[in-house]
Design a protein around this motif. Structure first.
Motif, PDB file in Angstrom:
ATOM      1  N   PRO A   1       2.501  42.959  31.143  1.00 30.50           N
ATOM      2  CA  PRO A   1       2.261  44.382  30.920  1.00 30.50           C
ATOM      3  C   PRO A   1       1.606  44.266  29.422  1.00 30.50           C
ATOM      4  O   PRO A   1       2.384  43.563  28.709  1.00 30.50           O
ATOM      5  CB  PRO A   1       3.336  45.334  31.174  1.00 30.50           C
ATOM      6  N   PRO A   2       0.802  45.449  29.238  1.00 30.47           N
ATOM      7  CA  PRO A   2       0.439  45.578  27.762  1.00 30.47           C
ATOM      8  C   PRO A   2       1.514  45.732  26.754  1.00 30.47           C
ATOM      9  O   PRO A   2       2.370  46.561  27.095  1.00 30.47           O
ATOM     10  CB  PRO A   2      -0.404  46.799  27.694  1.00 30.47           C
ATOM     11  N   GLY A   3       1.776  45.212  25.558  1.00 29.36           N
ATOM     12  CA  GLY A   3       2.557  45.468  24.724  1.00 29.36           C
ATOM     13  C   GLY A   3       3.732  44.520  24.658  1.00 29.36           C
ATOM     14  O   GLY A   3       4.799  44.469  23.868  1.00 29.36           O
ATOM     15  N   THR A   4       3.674  43.639  25.513  1.00 29.20           N
ATOM     16  CA  THR A   4       4.737  42.580  25.706  1.00 29.20           C
ATOM     17  C   THR A   4       4.394  41.307  24.703  1.00 29.20           C
ATOM     18  O   THR A   4       3.399  40.990  24.466  1.00 29.20           O
ATOM     19  CB  THR A   4       4.732  41.874  27.236  1.00 29.20           C
TER      20      THR A   4
ATOM     21  N   VAL B   1      10.309  39.850  14.697  1.00 28.78           N
ATOM     22  CA  VAL B   1       8.876  40.770  14.633  1.00 28.78           C
ATOM     23  C   VAL B   1       9.061  41.989  14.986  1.00 28.78           C
ATOM     24  O   VAL B   1       8.665  42.952  14.458  1.00 28.78           O
ATOM     25  CB  VAL B   1       7.714  39.653  15.005  1.00 28.78           C
ATOM     26  N   LYS B   2       9.623  42.057  16.276  1.00 26.86           N
ATOM     27  CA  LYS B   2       9.681  43.273  17.091  1.00 26.86           C
ATOM     28  C   LYS B   2      10.540  44.438  16.197  1.00 26.86           C
ATOM     29  O   LYS B   2      10.306  45.663  16.065  1.00 26.86           O
ATOM     30  CB  LYS B   2      10.100  43.272  18.312  1.00 26.86           C
ATOM     31  N   ALA B   3      11.622  43.546  15.429  1.00 31.97           N
ATOM     32  CA  ALA B   3      12.765  44.489  15.064  1.00 31.97           C
ATOM     33  C   ALA B   3      11.973  45.030  13.779  1.00 31.97           C
ATOM     34  O   ALA B   3      12.462  46.285  13.318  1.00 31.97           O
ATOM     35  CB  ALA B   3      13.851  43.819  14.723  1.00 31.97           C
ATOM     36  N   VAL B   4      11.406  44.281  13.034  1.00 32.67           N
ATOM     37  CA  VAL B   4      10.622  44.783  12.058  1.00 32.67           C
ATOM     38  C   VAL B   4       9.643  45.749  12.271  1.00 32.67           C
ATOM     39  O   VAL B   4       9.495  46.824  11.525  1.00 32.67           O
ATOM     40  CB  VAL B   4       9.648  43.599  11.186  1.00 32.67           C
TER      41      VAL B   4
ATOM     42  N   THR C   1       0.418  47.254  18.364  1.00 33.93           N
ATOM     43  CA  THR C   1       0.183  46.385  17.195  1.00 33.93           C
ATOM     44  C   THR C   1       1.256  45.188  17.030  1.00 33.93           C
ATOM     45  O   THR C   1       0.626  44.120  16.616  1.00 33.93           O
ATOM     46  CB  THR C   1       0.385  47.454  16.038  1.00 33.93           C
ATOM     47  N   GLU C   2       2.302  45.348  17.522  1.00 32.81           N
ATOM     48  CA  GLU C   2       3.208  44.314  17.666  1.00 32.81           C
ATOM     49  C   GLU C   2       2.674  43.120  18.199  1.00 32.81           C
ATOM     50  O   GLU C   2       2.924  41.833  17.969  1.00 32.81           O
ATOM     51  CB  GLU C   2       4.634  44.712  18.134  1.00 32.81           C
ATOM     52  N   GLU C   3       2.107  43.476  19.481  1.00 35.68           N
ATOM     53  CA  GLU C   3       1.686  42.351  20.432  1.00 35.68           C
ATOM     54  C   GLU C   3       0.409  41.426  19.729  1.00 35.68           C
ATOM     55  O   GLU C   3       0.522  40.391  19.775  1.00 35.68           O
ATOM     56  CB  GLU C   3       1.018  43.065  21.536  1.00 35.68           C
ATOM     57  N   ASP C   4      -0.388  42.024  19.036  1.00 38.41           N
ATOM     58  CA  ASP C   4      -1.440  41.558  18.126  1.00 38.41           C
ATOM     59  C   ASP C   4      -0.816  40.724  16.880  1.00 38.41           C
ATOM     60  O   ASP C   4      -1.475  39.728  16.670  1.00 38.41           O
ATOM     61  CB  ASP C   4      -2.630  42.660  17.872  1.00 38.41           C
ATOM     62  N   ILE C   5       0.190  41.206  16.554  1.00 32.62           N
ATOM     63  CA  ILE C   5       0.809  40.314  15.530  1.00 32.62           C
ATOM     64  C   ILE C   5       1.076  38.974  15.605  1.00 32.62           C
ATOM     65  O   ILE C   5       0.877  37.919  15.017  1.00 32.62           O
ATOM     66  CB  ILE C   5       1.900  41.033  14.586  1.00 32.62           C
ATOM     67  N   VAL C   6       1.770  38.967  16.779  1.00 30.53           N
ATOM     68  CA  VAL C   6       2.272  37.515  17.159  1.00 30.53           C
ATOM     69  C   VAL C   6       1.152  36.862  18.097  1.00 30.53           C
ATOM     70  O   VAL C   6       1.504  35.771  18.518  1.00 30.53           O
ATOM     71  CB  VAL C   6       3.758  37.684  18.180  1.00 30.53           C
ATOM     72  N   ASN C   7      -0.070  37.578  18.032  1.00 31.75           N
ATOM     73  CA  ASN C   7      -1.099  36.493  18.789  1.00 31.75           C
ATOM     74  C   ASN C   7      -2.063  35.965  17.681  1.00 31.75           C
ATOM     75  O   ASN C   7      -2.878  36.903  17.013  1.00 31.75           O
ATOM     76  CB  ASN C   7      -1.741  37.434  19.725  1.00 31.75           C
TER      77      ASN C   7
END
Length: 353
Positions: free
Chosen positions: A16-19, A77-80, A90-96
């Motif tokens: 799902p989106p946001g994973t 990363v998600k905690a931050v 946004t969090e999803e894009d950061i780790v990609n």
């Protein structure tokens, strides 16, 4: 059993989106967080900070810069990101780490993706850097430790310039400016490498030289993919009307935009140069092949009359008076040598050899 490649985007298929799935090079080094809070009179720097120890964001009293080195621990990363109130996408894009440089505007923050370049071991290394600009904070996410931001940290520590007097938008500008300045350093090293390849082509080009040319072409493609979208990002920041960026900052962003334009022009110049070096390599190889063929042709041409003479006197006829002459064999050799020398002199006068 085949182990999935963590750098492949197909790992997100069906999720799902946001994973949060880390897409990029897996590193063994731990994720580290550093926090700098400052204003004109105050400065505090902490390293190896746990996510639960991060300051409340936004904190209007000080400007806060949180830097995260490492993206492979998605939970951290998600905690931050949750601490700063980031959107799950946004969090999803950061780790990609396969993101194209871009700018996304949300209600209370700006998300900027850029690529930091370094020239290491004769090759251009690219690393994704994500910047979050909030009302009084900046969060930078990097793939690994080591960056081009050390001069900014030093300016903050010493209170040099106006950086401690300004807010988060000025800090974002300085980070982007440092990234773009790093491009100039990479281009200088890359330009020297191209000159070396060109000299090698003229001296003694071989298969390794051709591989170096194609490697340079691939690196220029990577440079172009990093620089051209960044122009759009900086241009959008300059022309945008986000309340997070003061009007006084736009003149600084315009300066960064000019620098990105210069980098883009230099990249295009190097692309033309590498294309010219490749043409030069092919022309040089063709010239050398022509030289070899010319020598072989001269040798073959010289041996044509010699072969004719040897063929005539090699026929097995009985009534050939020259065969019985005592000086026939030396005379034939002298005749062949005379013909060969005469042809060499003629070729030399014609400047064919």
């Amino acid at each position: 059993m085949v182990t999935p490649d963590p750098s492949r985007s197909s790992l997100k298929q069906g999720l799902p989106p946001g994973t949060l799935v880390h897409i990029g090079e897996r590193r063994d080094e731990p994720v580290t967080i550093s926090v700098i809070t400052y204003d004109e009179q105050h400065y505090d720097e902490r390293c190896a900070v746990a996510p639960e120890s991060l300051p409340d964001l936004p904190d209007g009293r000080y400007t806060t810069w949180i830097n995260v080195n490492g993206l492979h621990e998605t939970g951290l990363v998600k905690a931050v990101g949750d601490r700063a109130g980031l959107h799950p996408l946004t969090e999803e894009d950061i780790v990609n780490t396969r993101q194209r440089p871009k700018l996304e505007e949300y209600d209370d923050y700006l998300y900027i993706v850029t690529r930091m370049l370094r020239y290491e071991e004769g090759a251009v290394r690219s690393e994704q850097v994500s910047l979050i600009l909030g009302p009084s904070f900046v969060i930078s996410f990097q793939e690994r430790a080591g960056d081009v931001f050390d001069p900014i940290r030093e300016r903050l520590r010493l209170g040099k310039g106006r950086i401690r007097k300004e807010g988060a938008d000025y800090l974002t500008y300085t980070l982007l400016d440092a990234v773009v300045d790093g491009y100039f350093l990479v281009l200088e090293e890359f330009g020297d490498a191209i000159e070396g390849i060109e000299e090698e082509v003229l001296a003694s080009a071989d298969a390794e030289t051709l591989q170096a040319i194609y490697a340079a072409k691939r690196e220029l493609i990577e440079l172009r993919r990093s620089v051209w979208p960044l122009r759009e990002v900086v241009g959008a920041l300059e022309r945008g009307e986000s309340p997070l960026i003061q009007k006084a900052m736009r003149v600084y962003l315009r300066d960064v935009y000019d620098h990105t334009f210069q980098v883009a022009e230099t990249v295009e110049t190097y692309r033309d140069t590498v294309a010219g070096v490749l043409d030069l390599y092919l022309s040089e190889q063709s010239r050398r092949m022509s030289e070899v063929m010319k020598v072989l042709t001269v040798i073959a041409t010289i041996f044509i009359p010699l072969t004719f003479i040897a063929g005539v006197y090699g026929m097995n006829f009985r009534h050939m008076p020259e065969l019985d002459h005592p000086w026939a064999y030396p005379a034939a050799l002298v005749g062949m040598a005379t013909v060969a020398i005469a042809m060499l002199i003629w070729f030399w006068r014609k400047r064919w050899i």
